[in-house]
Write an enzyme that holds these catalytic residues in place. Sequence first.
Site, short mmCIF file in Angstrom:
data_model
loop_
_atom_site.label_atom_id
_atom_site.label_comp_id
_atom_site.label_asym_id
_atom_site.label_seq_id
_atom_site.Cartn_x
_atom_site.Cartn_y
_atom_site.Cartn_z
N CYS A 16 0.86 -1.19 0.00
CA CYS A 16 0.00 0.00 0.00
C CYS A 16 0.90 1.24 0.00
CB CYS A 16 -0.85 -0.01 1.26
SG CYS A 16 0.18 0.01 2.74
N HIS A 45 5.45 -4.95 8.71
CA HIS A 45 5.49 -6.32 9.21
C HIS A 45 5.76 -7.32 8.09
CE1 HIS A 45 3.23 -5.28 13.17
NE2 HIS A 45 4.54 -5.19 13.29
N CYS A 101 2.50 5.92 8.85
CA CYS A 101 1.64 6.13 7.69
C CYS A 101 0.72 7.33 7.95
CB CYS A 101 0.80 4.88 7.43
SG CYS A 101 -0.39 5.17 6.09
N HIS A 129 -1.11 -4.73 19.39
CA HIS A 129 -0.61 -4.39 18.07
C HIS A 129 0.07 -3.02 18.17
CE1 HIS A 129 -0.43 -3.14 13.88
NE2 HIS A 129 -0.48 -4.44 13.57
N GLU A 131 0.23 -0.51 16.31
CA GLU A 131 -0.60 0.65 15.93
C GLU A 131 -1.55 1.03 17.08
OE1 GLU A 131 -2.77 0.51 12.13
OE2 GLU A 131 -4.23 1.87 13.03
N THR A 168 -6.45 0.82 11.64
CA THR A 168 -6.66 0.99 10.19
C THR A 168 -6.77 -0.32 9.43
OG1 THR A 168 -4.27 1.05 9.89
CG2 THR A 168 -5.39 3.18 10.10
N SER A 226 1.41 -9.75 10.58
CA SER A 226 0.78 -8.70 9.77
C SER A 226 -0.74 -8.74 9.97
CB SER A 226 1.14 -8.93 8.30
OG SER A 226 0.23 -8.25 7.47
N SER A 227 -1.25 -7.69 10.59
CA SER A 227 -2.68 -7.65 10.92
C SER A 227 -3.53 -7.70 9.65
CB SER A 227 -2.98 -6.36 11.70
OG SER A 227 -4.35 -6.13 11.79
S1 SF4 Z 1 -2.84 2.49 7.26
FE1 SF4 Z 1 -1.44 0.73 7.11
S2 SF4 Z 1 -2.35 -0.61 5.54
FE2 SF4 Z 1 -3.33 1.42 5.36
S3 SF4 Z 1 -2.16 2.56 3.81
FE3 SF4 Z 1 -1.27 3.03 5.80
S4 SF4 Z 1 0.39 1.53 6.11
FE4 SF4 Z 1 -0.95 0.77 4.48
#
Ligand code: SF4
Length: 311
Positions: A16, A45, A101, A129, A131, A168, A226-227
């Site tokens: 992504c 991950h 991100c 996790h 995040e 996310t 990796s979630s």
């Molecule tokens: S939130 Fe996570 S999965 Fe979504 S674009 Fe960002 S890095 Fe990628």
Amino acid sequence: MVKKLKIFLAAPRGFCAGVVRAIEVVEKALKKFGPPVYVRHEIVHNKHVVESLKKKGAVFVEELNEIRDTSRPVIFSAHGVPKSVPKEAENKKMFYIDATCPLVTKVHREAERHNKNGYKIILIGHKNHPEVIGTMGQIPKENITLVETIEDTHKLNLEGPVAYVTQTTLSVDDTKDIIKVIEKKFPNLKAPIKEDICYATTNRQSAVKQIAPLCDMFFVIGSDNSSNSKRLVEEARKAGCNNSRLINFEKKFPIQEIIKCKKIGLTSGASAPEKLVQDFIYEIKKYVEVTIEEFVSIKENVTFKLPSSLN
Ligand code: SF4
């Protein structure tokens, strides 16, 4: 007679925009500052990504106190960090680059805003996790409560205005179910202005849902931690392909099972390089005649800018 196998290849799949950016941050930092560059937690991950960056001079640590030479730059991973981490780096006079991100940062700012406006916040996500640790660490812990399941929502006992944010990379459908229950419990619940589950998670799940019912087996290439990859396996099962699995190349390649199938589905998590998908297909082609049908559910064109300190 040569055995034939059809592979339904999901698209979009794999990297992504947040993962592309995070990897580029490490590569650019290595070029600009020279090795070693420290990275707090796996930048994304995926073992293959981490190993290839290690070879270029990145040193991965879990906490800043593991860094011996604090004069070197440190990068925070794509999953985001609690506020205490940049603060610790500042106290240590370390130069840091944040590869969080931007879509995770959006959730952080949302949580902060709700907190400032006096809301109690429900975070829907998976305990431990990185995040979730990062998002919970944006505001005082007494003002944010983690909910993982519908059962957890029944235990909620919050006073005053309530808002919610989410991780996310959750299952779109499971999260909707949890939100419905929370909405009933707190009728004035404040929702995110724009969905917190990111575009990449949504698109990869939607492609899987369309292909999985057609398949005898379904494979998601991705790492165990990796979630978003784990959610893709669950989505494939829910959509009707019970024999769905997460596969990484550390595990035995299940070729004997694959060659018994007529049709298999294939996708990859947001942190898995496309090379692993092609290697997987290459392996299968050694045993059976393969036809590939790519199923494109939507075209993606999202990109994120690099942090200004790398310009
Ligand atoms: S939130 Fe996570 S999965 Fe979504 S674009 Fe960002 S890095 Fe990628």
